[in-house]
Write an enzyme that holds these catalytic residues in place. Structure first.
Site, PDB file in Angstrom:
ATOM      1  N   HIS A  43      39.867  29.273  36.732  1.00  0.00           N
ATOM      2  CA  HIS A  43      40.272  29.384  35.324  1.00  0.00           C
ATOM      3  C   HIS A  43      41.519  28.524  35.099  1.00  0.00           C
ATOM      4  O   HIS A  43      42.642  29.027  35.084  1.00  0.00           O
ATOM      5  CB  HIS A  43      40.540  30.842  34.972  1.00  0.00           C
ATOM      6  CG  HIS A  43      40.783  31.090  33.520  1.00  0.00           C
ATOM      7  ND1 HIS A  43      40.399  32.264  32.893  1.00  0.00           N
ATOM      8  CD2 HIS A  43      41.352  30.331  32.548  1.00  0.00           C
ATOM      9  CE1 HIS A  43      40.747  32.204  31.608  1.00  0.00           C
ATOM     10  NE2 HIS A  43      41.337  31.046  31.390  1.00  0.00           N
ATOM     11  N   GLU A  72      36.233  28.669  33.803  1.00  0.00           N
ATOM     12  CA  GLU A  72      36.601  29.466  32.632  1.00  0.00           C
ATOM     13  C   GLU A  72      37.744  28.783  31.889  1.00  0.00           C
ATOM     14  O   GLU A  72      38.544  28.069  32.501  1.00  0.00           O
ATOM     15  CB  GLU A  72      37.064  30.862  33.060  1.00  0.00           C
ATOM     16  CG  GLU A  72      36.044  31.645  33.859  1.00  0.00           C
ATOM     17  CD  GLU A  72      36.590  32.989  34.319  1.00  0.00           C
ATOM     18  OE1 GLU A  72      35.763  33.847  34.672  1.00  0.00           O
ATOM     19  OE2 GLU A  72      37.818  33.164  34.355  1.00  0.00           O
ATOM     20  N   HIS A 202      36.439  41.084  35.511  1.00  0.00           N
ATOM     21  CA  HIS A 202      37.837  41.433  35.271  1.00  0.00           C
ATOM     22  C   HIS A 202      38.112  42.819  35.845  1.00  0.00           C
ATOM     23  O   HIS A 202      37.599  43.824  35.380  1.00  0.00           O
ATOM     24  CB  HIS A 202      38.234  41.410  33.791  1.00  0.00           C
ATOM     25  CG  HIS A 202      39.711  41.188  33.627  1.00  0.00           C
ATOM     26  ND1 HIS A 202      40.272  39.937  33.487  1.00  0.00           N
ATOM     27  CD2 HIS A 202      40.749  42.046  33.624  1.00  0.00           C
ATOM     28  CE1 HIS A 202      41.583  40.035  33.378  1.00  0.00           C
ATOM     29  NE2 HIS A 202      41.895  41.307  33.471  1.00  0.00           N
TER      30      HIS A 202
END
Length: 249
Positions: A43, A72, A202
């Site tokens: 990310h 991401e 997450h």
């Protein structure tokens, strides 16, 4: 079987805290692949607080033809310094999947998803999704549990959602996950009915993943980083990856 994609952001955080090249992102990715993971996630952010553009490029060279590569990021965040922007990074390395996340510099970590009913975001996302699809990338959008109107995402070319599982993980830790688990399951059903595949991520961990996986039939992918890397401090990275794969089996 649900694909396990290991998020390596925390490896980069540890490396950046000291400078230099250790611990190695490449060696960590190689270890995870040899342990059997099906993908690697990063990310990159404009502030480069952990994964950097050069990491994204180096990992692309390592992963190509071996496992899936999921990048991401916020599609609306422009270029800054050596960060060229999410779409440009995707153009350079052509990952398997790009997951669109509405994060900002002020967030320590991602803490909410896009709203599929927000027409303003849909209008801005549409051309970006088109560009990513043209590059050959599968497009996933980060959403909150309880979201609906997934046909709006399908209409602009999105192929998957990723359910934000932070609230579920918190409820699990508090000993009362039933309500959040049902909400996640209903969100997955709605997305699948709209023709979208379902990812999740997450704060998933060895403790809470089994119950989540059992509740979401057809779960395509889980992206796990923070807990996995933390657990690896005690169990070793390869052993930890194998433990997660056993849960998903």
């Amino acid at each position: 079987m649900t694909l396990l994609s290991v998020n390596l952001n925390k490896i980069a955080v540890l490396r950046n805290s000291r400078g230099g090249d250790e611990p190695s992102m490449i060696r960590a990715a190689q270890t995870c692949i040899e342990a059997g993971c099906g993908g690697i996630t990063v990310h990159p952010r404009p502030d480069q607080r952990h994964v950097r553009p050069d990491d994204v490029r180096a990992l692309a060279a390592l992963l190509r033809g071996r496992v899936e590569y999921n990048i991401e990021g916020n599609p609306f965040a422009g270029a800054r310094g050596t960060y060229p922007g999410l779409i440009e990074l995707a153009r350079e390395v052509k990952p398997t999947q790009v997951t669109l996340v509405p994060d900002s510099d002020s967030q320590i970590t991602s803490d909410h998803g896009f709203d599929p009913q927000d027409q303003r975001d849909l209008d801005k996302l549409r051309p970006l999704v088109f560009k990513l699809r043209e590059l050959g990338c599968r497009v996933s959008v980060f959403v909150d549990a309880g979201s609906s109107a997934f046909e709006n995402l399908a209409a602009i070319g999105v192929q998957r959602i990723e359910i934000y599982t932070g609230p579920y993980a918190h409820a699990f830790a508090e000993g009362d996950a039933h309500g959040m688990l049902e909400l996640c399951a209903e969100t997955a059903r709605r997305a699948q009915q709209a023709g979208l595949a379902v990812n999740a991520g997450h704060d998933l961990s060895q403790a809470n993943l089994g119950a989540f996986h059992a509740a979401i039939p057809g779960l395509a992918e889980v992206s796990i980083g923070h807990a996995l890397i933390g657990e690896a401090l005690y169990e070793g990275l390869a052993n930890t990856v194998r433990n997660y794969l056993q849960i998903l089996r």
